[in-house]
Design a protein around this motif. Structure first.
Motif, PDB file in Angstrom:
ATOM      1  N   ASP A   1       0.865  -1.184   0.000  1.00 24.99           N
ATOM      2  CA  ASP A   1       0.000   0.000   0.000  1.00 24.99           C
ATOM      3  C   ASP A   1       0.903   1.234   0.000  1.00 24.99           C
ATOM      4  O   ASP A   1       1.905   1.286   0.715  1.00 24.99           O
ATOM      5  N   GLU A   2       0.562   2.179  -0.825  1.00 28.03           N
ATOM      6  CA  GLU A   2       1.343   3.433  -0.952  1.00 28.03           C
ATOM      7  C   GLU A   2       2.776   3.232  -1.446  1.00 28.03           C
ATOM      8  O   GLU A   2       3.602   4.139  -1.337  1.00 28.03           O
ATOM      9  N   ALA A   3       3.063   2.057  -1.995  1.00 29.40           N
ATOM     10  CA  ALA A   3       4.431   1.824  -2.499  1.00 29.40           C
ATOM     11  C   ALA A   3       4.757   2.802  -3.619  1.00 29.40           C
ATOM     12  O   ALA A   3       5.858   3.360  -3.668  1.00 29.40           O
ATOM     13  N   ILE A   4       3.788   3.030  -4.493  1.00 32.94           N
ATOM     14  CA  ILE A   4       4.036   3.929  -5.629  1.00 32.94           C
ATOM     15  C   ILE A   4       4.251   5.358  -5.129  1.00 32.94           C
ATOM     16  O   ILE A   4       5.159   6.069  -5.576  1.00 32.94           O
ATOM     17  N   GLU A   5       3.443   5.733  -4.126  1.00 34.36           N
ATOM     18  CA  GLU A   5       3.605   7.080  -3.564  1.00 34.36           C
ATOM     19  C   GLU A   5       4.973   7.227  -2.886  1.00 34.36           C
ATOM     20  O   GLU A   5       5.647   8.251  -3.030  1.00 34.36           O
ATOM     21  N   ILE A   6       5.371   6.193  -2.169  1.00 33.83           N
ATOM     22  CA  ILE A   6       6.673   6.243  -1.478  1.00 33.83           C
ATOM     23  C   ILE A   6       7.800   6.380  -2.502  1.00 33.83           C
ATOM     24  O   ILE A   6       8.710   7.191  -2.354  1.00 33.83           O
ATOM     25  N   ARG A   7       7.714   5.593  -3.574  1.00 35.14           N
ATOM     26  CA  ARG A   7       8.757   5.662  -4.623  1.00 35.14           C
ATOM     27  C   ARG A   7       8.813   7.062  -5.236  1.00 35.14           C
ATOM     28  O   ARG A   7       9.887   7.617  -5.466  1.00 35.14           O
ATOM     29  N   GLU A   8       7.622   7.631  -5.497  1.00 37.82           N
ATOM     30  CA  GLU A   8       7.599   8.949  -6.154  1.00 37.82           C
ATOM     31  C   GLU A   8       8.010  10.071  -5.213  1.00 37.82           C
ATOM     32  O   GLU A   8       8.665  11.031  -5.619  1.00 37.82           O
ATOM     33  N   ARG A   9       7.638   9.941  -3.965  1.00 42.78           N
ATOM     34  CA  ARG A   9       7.903  10.993  -2.977  1.00 42.78           C
ATOM     35  C   ARG A   9       9.400  11.087  -2.650  1.00 42.78           C
ATOM     36  O   ARG A   9       9.912  12.180  -2.405  1.00 42.78           O
ATOM     37  N   TYR A  10      10.068   9.936  -2.641  1.00 45.02           N
ATOM     38  CA  TYR A  10      11.487   9.915  -2.242  1.00 45.02           C
ATOM     39  C   TYR A  10      12.388   9.596  -3.434  1.00 45.02           C
ATOM     40  O   TYR A  10      13.043   8.564  -3.489  1.00 45.02           O
ATOM     41  N   LYS A  11      12.412  10.531  -4.351  1.00 44.31           N
ATOM     42  CA  LYS A  11      13.125  10.327  -5.623  1.00 44.31           C
ATOM     43  C   LYS A  11      14.630  10.132  -5.437  1.00 44.31           C
ATOM     44  O   LYS A  11      15.270   9.424  -6.197  1.00 44.31           O
ATOM     45  N   ASP A  12      15.191  10.797  -4.406  1.00 47.94           N
ATOM     46  CA  ASP A  12      16.650  10.727  -4.215  1.00 47.94           C
ATOM     47  C   ASP A  12      17.077   9.485  -3.450  1.00 47.94           C
ATOM     48  O   ASP A  12      18.265   9.208  -3.352  1.00 47.94           O
ATOM     49  N   MET A  13      16.107   8.805  -2.864  1.00 50.43           N
ATOM     50  CA  MET A  13      16.500   7.738  -1.943  1.00 50.43           C
ATOM     51  C   MET A  13      16.595   6.377  -2.604  1.00 50.43           C
ATOM     52  O   MET A  13      15.655   5.931  -3.274  1.00 50.43           O
ATOM     53  N   TYR A  14      17.740   5.750  -2.383  1.00 47.11           N
ATOM     54  CA  TYR A  14      17.921   4.362  -2.820  1.00 47.11           C
ATOM     55  C   TYR A  14      17.271   3.476  -1.758  1.00 47.11           C
ATOM     56  O   TYR A  14      17.355   3.764  -0.569  1.00 47.11           O
ATOM     57  N   PHE A  15      16.607   2.409  -2.200  1.00 45.34           N
ATOM     58  CA  PHE A  15      15.888   1.566  -1.246  1.00 45.34           C
ATOM     59  C   PHE A  15      16.554   0.200  -1.053  1.00 45.34           C
ATOM     60  O   PHE A  15      16.998  -0.433  -2.022  1.00 45.34           O
ATOM     61  N   LEU A  16      16.583  -0.226   0.209  1.00 47.39           N
ATOM     62  CA  LEU A  16      16.891  -1.617   0.549  1.00 47.39           C
ATOM     63  C   LEU A  16      15.534  -2.251   0.837  1.00 47.39           C
ATOM     64  O   LEU A  16      14.810  -1.791   1.728  1.00 47.39           O
ATOM     65  N   ILE A  17      15.191  -3.281   0.057  1.00 47.38           N
ATOM     66  CA  ILE A  17      13.842  -3.847   0.100  1.00 47.38           C
ATOM     67  C   ILE A  17      13.902  -5.302   0.586  1.00 47.38           C
ATOM     68  O   ILE A  17      14.190  -6.216  -0.202  1.00 47.38           O
ATOM     69  N   PRO A  18      13.681  -5.541   1.869  1.00 51.93           N
ATOM     70  CA  PRO A  18      13.645  -6.918   2.363  1.00 51.93           C
ATOM     71  C   PRO A  18      12.221  -7.474   2.291  1.00 51.93           C
ATOM     72  O   PRO A  18      11.260  -6.723   2.022  1.00 51.93           O
TER      73      PRO A  18
END
Ligand code: OMP
Length: 285
Positions: free
Chosen positions: A205-222
């Motif tokens: 839920d809100e994954a797309i929003e999180i990706r768009e909101r934090y454009k500069d952030m690289y994600f570690l996805i466990p």
């Protein structure tokens, strides 16, 4: 900058982060009998995994609890594995999830960005406040170290605190907004910052929003595999195939146990687990 190296590794090798959460229960008896000391048993098992996956793995993550659990010998195994990764020029994350007052954080930074336990990235827990994060920045200033800060974790209990509505927005957005702002100082040529975030692939839920909101952030996805997240779930947190690494620990390092001839063909099945995960996430499509 180290984040640009990670970005390039993902371009070349795909998004898989192999989690070396090495419990002795996962190690074949053959290896346990061959080496006398626990540190060597752990290291030789890790080395086997690294050697057969290194060309298709972006980065390795060592969850330190699995090493601490075996005392000093376990920590020798942790140290030897990190040394080996450095020696072959492979990237590593020390999953230490630290969070404490600033003076203690200074020592944690020294412990994991220098010396025996030196690693390229570490994980941090920000829920004690941002003064528990800033002491690590003096290492980021040099460009060769990075952090992944817990934002929205993969466990069911993420809902207990991280999702709380605080002033009209979820608590994790307060954390993320501040991290994004602090990270502006550390953006590399890839467009990503040395301050990254941990986002669990199990919550979409809100994954797309999180990706768009934090454009500069690289994600570690466990959360991939053993915790139930699939390729479609985790790829919601990626940006045109990059912008994040997806961790799987048990799903890869115990893959061999699913086959009758698993011990004999350990390398083949371990490698296959990484290859099929990489494809499931969408690499090469
Ligand atoms: O920071 C992490 O790596 C982490 C954050 C999180 O939200 N959830 C999570 O599972 N992890 C770690 O990711 C790994 C998941 O392991 P597997 O479930 O075996 O793939 C473990 O090392 C966890 O400690």
């Amino acid at each position: 900058m180290i984040i640009d190296r990670l970005y390039d590794e993902v371009e070349k090798k795909g998004n898989v982060c192999v989690g070396l959460d090495t419990s002795l229960d996962y190690i074949p008896e053959k290896i346990k009998k061959k080496y006398k000391d626990i540190d060597e048993v752990i290291f030789q098992f890790n080395k086997k995994i690294i050697d057969c996956t290194e060309d298709i793995t972006a980065i390795y993550k060592l969850q330190i609890a699995y090493y601490e659990a075996y005392g000093i010998r376990g920590l020798f195994g942790y140290m030897k594995t990190l040394e080996y990764l450095r020696g072959i020029n492979a990237l590593s994350i020390g999953d230490v999830k630290r969070g404490d007052i600033a003076s203690t954080a200074d020592m944690y930074a020294k412990a994991h960005f220098e010396g025996d336990f030196e690693t390229d990235f570490i994980t941090l827990n920000p829920y004690m406040g941002f003064d528990s994060i800033t002491p690590y920045f003096k290492y980021l200033d040099k460009g060769n170290k990075g952090i992944f800060v817990l934002l929205r974790t993969s466990n069911p209990g993420a809902k207990d605190i991280e999702y709380l509505d605080v002033g009209g927005k979820n608590l994790y957005y307060h954390v993320g907004d501040k991290l994004e702002e602090m990270g502006k100082k550390y953006i590399g040529k890839s467009g990503y910052s040395l301050i990254g975030a941990v986002v669990g692939g199990t919550h979409t839920d809100e994954a797309i929003e999180i990706r768009e909101r934090y454009k500069d952030m690289y994600f570690l996805i466990p959360g991939y595999g053993a915790q139930g997240a699939g390729g479609k779930d985790v790829s919601l947190y990626l940006n045109e195939g990059n912008g994040g690494v997806v961790n799987s620990s048990r799903g890869i390092i115990t893959a061999y146990k699913n086959y009758e001839d698993g011990i004999k063909n350990f390398e083949k099945y371990t490698r296959e687990a990484v290859l099929s995960m990489r494809e499931d996430i969408g690499y090469g499509r």
